[in-house]
Design a protein around this motif. Sequence first.
Motif, short mmCIF file in Angstrom:
data_model
loop_
_atom_site.label_atom_id
_atom_site.label_comp_id
_atom_site.label_asym_id
_atom_site.label_seq_id
_atom_site.Cartn_x
_atom_site.Cartn_y
_atom_site.Cartn_z
N ALA A 163 156.11 18.88 80.96
CA ALA A 163 156.12 19.38 79.48
C ALA A 163 154.81 19.84 78.91
CB ALA A 163 156.32 17.99 78.48
N ALA A 164 153.60 19.39 79.53
CA ALA A 164 152.32 19.91 79.19
C ALA A 164 152.32 21.18 79.71
CB ALA A 164 151.37 19.01 79.67
N LEU A 165 152.69 21.62 81.00
CA LEU A 165 152.54 22.82 81.67
C LEU A 165 153.62 23.84 80.94
CD1 LEU A 165 151.50 24.47 83.79
CD2 LEU A 165 153.45 23.57 85.41
N ALA A 166 154.74 23.49 80.37
CA ALA A 166 155.53 24.35 79.51
C ALA A 166 155.00 24.60 78.49
CB ALA A 166 156.90 23.57 79.49
N SER A 167 154.34 23.84 77.71
CA SER A 167 153.50 24.05 76.46
C SER A 167 152.37 24.86 76.60
CB SER A 167 153.06 22.65 75.74
OG SER A 167 152.11 22.97 74.75
N LEU A 168 151.65 24.78 77.72
CA LEU A 168 150.64 25.85 77.86
C LEU A 168 151.17 27.32 78.34
CD1 LEU A 168 148.43 23.71 80.23
CD2 LEU A 168 147.81 24.50 77.98
N SER A 169 152.22 27.25 79.03
CA SER A 169 152.82 28.61 79.35
C SER A 169 153.46 29.24 78.31
CB SER A 169 154.00 28.42 80.23
OG SER A 169 153.36 27.99 81.78
N ALA A 170 153.91 28.42 77.33
CA ALA A 170 154.64 29.25 76.07
C ALA A 170 153.41 29.76 75.10
CB ALA A 170 155.12 28.09 75.34
N ARG A 171 152.21 29.05 75.35
CA ARG A 171 151.01 29.46 74.52
C ARG A 171 150.45 30.65 75.05
NH1 ARG A 171 147.36 24.76 73.47
NH2 ARG A 171 148.89 23.41 74.38
N HIS A 172 150.22 30.71 76.36
CA HIS A 172 149.47 31.51 77.04
C HIS A 172 150.30 32.80 77.96
CE1 HIS A 172 145.98 29.33 75.29
NE2 HIS A 172 146.48 28.20 75.96
N GLY A 173 151.51 32.79 77.66
CA GLY A 173 152.19 33.60 78.57
C GLY A 173 152.21 33.16 79.96
N SER A 174 152.84 33.98 80.96
CA SER A 174 152.92 33.58 82.46
C SER A 174 151.71 33.68 83.12
CB SER A 174 154.13 34.49 82.78
OG SER A 174 153.64 35.86 82.76
N GLY A 175 150.70 33.00 82.86
CA GLY A 175 149.50 32.95 83.77
C GLY A 175 148.36 33.85 83.05
N ALA A 176 148.55 34.58 82.01
CA ALA A 176 147.53 35.28 81.39
C ALA A 176 146.63 34.57 80.73
CB ALA A 176 148.43 36.16 80.49
N ARG A 177 145.50 34.90 80.70
CA ARG A 177 144.23 34.00 80.16
C ARG A 177 143.93 34.72 78.79
NH1 ARG A 177 139.43 32.69 83.81
NH2 ARG A 177 140.33 31.18 85.25
N PRO A 178 143.92 33.63 77.72
CA PRO A 178 143.49 33.93 76.56
C PRO A 178 142.22 34.79 76.36
CG PRO A 178 143.48 31.67 76.47
CD PRO A 178 144.24 32.15 77.86
N LYS A 179 142.02 35.59 75.53
CA LYS A 179 140.73 36.02 75.24
C LYS A 179 139.67 34.95 74.61
CE LYS A 179 140.43 41.15 74.89
NZ LYS A 179 140.46 42.27 73.78
N PRO A 180 138.19 34.94 75.21
CA PRO A 180 137.50 34.08 74.56
C PRO A 180 137.19 34.57 73.05
CG PRO A 180 136.96 34.85 76.59
CD PRO A 180 137.87 35.64 76.40
N ALA A 181 137.07 33.55 72.32
CA ALA A 181 137.00 34.03 70.75
C ALA A 181 135.83 35.16 70.68
CB ALA A 181 136.72 32.85 70.05
N ALA A 182 134.84 35.06 71.16
CA ALA A 182 133.73 36.32 71.00
C ALA A 182 134.03 37.35 71.59
CB ALA A 182 132.56 35.60 71.84
N LEU A 183 135.25 37.55 72.44
CA LEU A 183 135.69 39.05 72.81
C LEU A 183 136.75 39.16 71.95
CD1 LEU A 183 135.22 38.47 76.47
CD2 LEU A 183 133.65 39.64 74.93
N GLN A 184 137.48 38.47 71.06
CA GLN A 184 138.72 38.87 70.49
C GLN A 184 138.57 40.09 69.43
OE1 GLN A 184 140.83 35.76 69.03
NE2 GLN A 184 141.09 34.75 70.89
N HIS A 185 137.31 40.41 68.90
CA HIS A 185 137.23 41.50 67.95
C HIS A 185 136.90 42.63 68.67
CE1 HIS A 185 138.03 38.56 64.80
NE2 HIS A 185 136.96 37.77 65.17
#
Length: 186
Positions: A163-185
């Motif tokens: 369940a934890a892995l499914a939740s992480l996958s749903a939030r962040h796609g299939s292995g794609a890392r989210p951009k750090p907050a400092a780089l989002q702009h």
Amino acid sequence: MQLYAVDAGLMGNHLPMHQGTIAKLSYYLSLQTSHSLQLIVQNNLQIMVAHMKAMQQLLTPQDSGYVSLPPVQQLPTIGAVSSETDYLIALDGRLNAVSMAKEDFSSAMGMHTPMARNIHIEMALQKVQIAEQYEQFLLNAGLSVHPYASAEIQQALTEQYRAALASLSARHGSGARPKPAALQHA
């Protein structure tokens, strides 16, 4: 061999531990224990002496030769615990080997001289082999150091982390890392 100060310091901390363990193993050999346990303790003692010699060679400034360790003797058949003394020595031997393996590996990760780092990784792996010999000795008498988990506990852990892995996958796609907050702009 020219060592970094951190490497010499770590080995300076290891040598007294090895010296104490060698004294304890020598004492264990003087006790009346089973032949199988005597072989394991003797094996452990030989490895500890070899590890001390390797560290002394690494610490000798004039010695620039390759440092190596003899292999751990593989024992063909390991008997079983036959007394409370056997049991306590085997438990202590296993605990000590596991503890020293962790210490050697942790120290190796902080070392900067490649040969010192590599020999300490090898020392850690040898101590794991010694711990496994003590473990087998205990298991042969039906004395498990680690109880098995029930199927229900294993299944509950599997479901929890699925369940934890499914939740992480749903939030962040299939292995794609989210951009750090400092780089989002950017």
